[in-house]
Design an enzyme around this catalytic site. Structure first.
Site, PDB file in Angstrom:
ATOM      1  N   ASP A  96       0.847  -1.181   0.000  1.00  0.00           N
ATOM      2  CA  ASP A  96       0.000   0.000   0.000  1.00  0.00           C
ATOM      3  C   ASP A  96       0.893   1.246   0.000  1.00  0.00           C
ATOM      4  OD1 ASP A  96      -3.008   0.808   0.484  1.00  0.00           O
ATOM      5  OD2 ASP A  96      -1.796   2.172   1.700  1.00  0.00           O
ATOM      6  N   ILE A  97       0.609   2.200  -0.898  1.00  0.00           N
ATOM      7  CA  ILE A  97       1.393   3.441  -0.939  1.00  0.00           C
ATOM      8  C   ILE A  97       1.054   4.280   0.289  1.00  0.00           C
ATOM      9  CG2 ILE A  97       1.903   5.537  -2.235  1.00  0.00           C
ATOM     10  CD1 ILE A  97       1.138   4.055  -4.774  1.00  0.00           C
ATOM     11  N   ASN A 113      -2.245  12.779  -3.472  1.00  0.00           N
ATOM     12  CA  ASN A 113      -3.219  13.238  -4.466  1.00  0.00           C
ATOM     13  C   ASN A 113      -3.707  14.645  -4.157  1.00  0.00           C
ATOM     14  OD1 ASN A 113      -3.514  11.425  -6.558  1.00  0.00           O
ATOM     15  ND2 ASN A 113      -5.068  10.189  -5.546  1.00  0.00           N
ATOM     16  N   ASP A 127      -1.957   9.553 -10.732  1.00  0.00           N
ATOM     17  CA  ASP A 127      -1.998   8.429 -11.676  1.00  0.00           C
ATOM     18  C   ASP A 127      -0.601   8.065 -12.155  1.00  0.00           C
ATOM     19  OD1 ASP A 127      -4.717   8.268 -11.432  1.00  0.00           O
ATOM     20  OD2 ASP A 127      -5.173   9.212 -13.364  1.00  0.00           O
ATOM     21  N   GLU A 164      -4.701   2.492  -4.279  1.00  0.00           N
ATOM     22  CA  GLU A 164      -3.241   2.536  -4.191  1.00  0.00           C
ATOM     23  C   GLU A 164      -2.671   1.258  -3.609  1.00  0.00           C
ATOM     24  OE1 GLU A 164      -4.740   4.517  -0.367  1.00  0.00           O
ATOM     25  OE2 GLU A 164      -5.385   4.264  -2.430  1.00  0.00           O
TER      26      GLU A 164
END
Length: 319
Positions: free
Chosen positions: A189-190, A197, A206, A233
């Site tokens: 997971d980012i 964002n 993106d 993500e």
């Protein structure tokens, strides 16, 4: 009234002008008709094949049976080995149909051809010839393949999607259970991607997702390892035949490669760069366990990595 010789000549002339590539073999397997559409499709003229059994050279570099040959030689039981798709009867009647890729020697193109072959009998029921028609289905096959890929590939990242992963996980689970080999999963997971964002906007977000996805894919060294965009993500890697120790090393390699990208993340409280929180789990599949449990273990491990400060990997504890 048209007499029989005139009827025969009319039928031959009609066949010559059919828009569908068509050839006819006699009972010895020699070509007796090779129409103009067949010449255009294959690049081989009628003069080159009429009276010979060299029609196969129009479709293959090495000698092998064409569909009509299998009927003449009574070898239709070999169709499954000769063609990608085969069935009886043909859509055109009492015969056979088949499809496969052909690298056409004369025109130098790889075409996906659909063939129909049917026997012709005399009034006494004796076989006198076999007619084969051929249609170029290359464009349709390529379009079909693209549609199939779209159904299982994430459009943004190019990785497999969740739908594909679910099916693949189930099949790998069963295979590993049969072979008695381990199955590992890495969930990634980012970290603080919402803040990323909010700071840069969704278009830059993106691009970040695509960069992370590509790095995950390039970090996998085996063709059997599968990277998936799990959603948002979050990503997932399926590693058949890999123990937890090996899966951990792969997770660490992914993490290091992401750091090398040095994607700026000024709103992250853990690093100036984009980082990952990773959960690793490994199970020896059996009838007493389920694929869902493997995912649950990896998910719990990932959240422990988050709770521990993020930018790290954590291994699930298994019995």
């Amino acid at each position: 009234m048209i007499n029989k010789p005139e009827q025969t000549e009319f039928a031959i002339n009609l066949m010559q002008h059919l828009v569908t590539a068509t050839f006819v073999l006699d009972t010895d397997g020699n070509v007796i008709i090779w129409n103009r559409s067949c010449e255009r499709l294959t690049g081989i003229t009628a003069d080159e094949v009429i009276g010979t059994s060299n029609h196969w050279k129009a479709f293959y570099s090495n000698h092998r049976l064409c569909l009509a040959d299998t009927i003449i030689e009574g070898r239709t039981n070999e169709l499954d080995n000769l063609y990608t798709v085969s069935a009886q009867p043909s859509v055109y009647g009492n015969g056979y149909k088949a499809e496969n890729w052909c690298v056409m020697p004369r025109i130098g193109k790889r075409l996906y051809l659909a063939a129909d072959a049917g026997p012709i009998y005399d009034n006494h029921g004796q076989l006198i010839a076999v007619v084969e028609t051929i249609r170029d289905q290359t464009d349709q096959k390529i379009a079909q393949k693209k549609l199939e890929e779209l159904a299982v590939v994430d459009e943004l990242t190019g990785l497999f999607n969740r739908r594909y992963f679910n099916d693949h996980l189930d099949s790998e689970w069963k295979r590993c259970a049969r072979e008695g080999s381990p199955l590992s999963v890495i969930l990634l997971d980012i970290d603080y991607f919402k803040q990323y964002n909010d700071n840069f906007g969704h278009l830059v977000g993106d691009e970040c997702l695509k960069s992370v996805a590509g790095t995950i894919q390039r970090s996998l060294l085996r063709g059997s390892d599968t990277a998936t965009r799990f959603g948002g993500e979050e990503f997932c890697v399926l590693l058949p035949g890999i123990q937890q120790k090996g899966a951990t090393k792969i997770a660490e390699r992914i993490c290091a490669n992401i750091e090398k990208l040095e994607i700026p993340h000024p709103t992250s409280p853990v690093s100036q760069w984009v980082t990952l929180s990773i959960g690793v789990a490994c199970i020896l599949p059996s009838e007493n366990d389920t694929p869902a449990n493997l995912l649950t273990l990896a998910d719990e491990a990932m959240y422990r990595a988050k709770a521990g400060g993020r930018n790290q990997s954590f291994c699930a504890e298994t019995d």
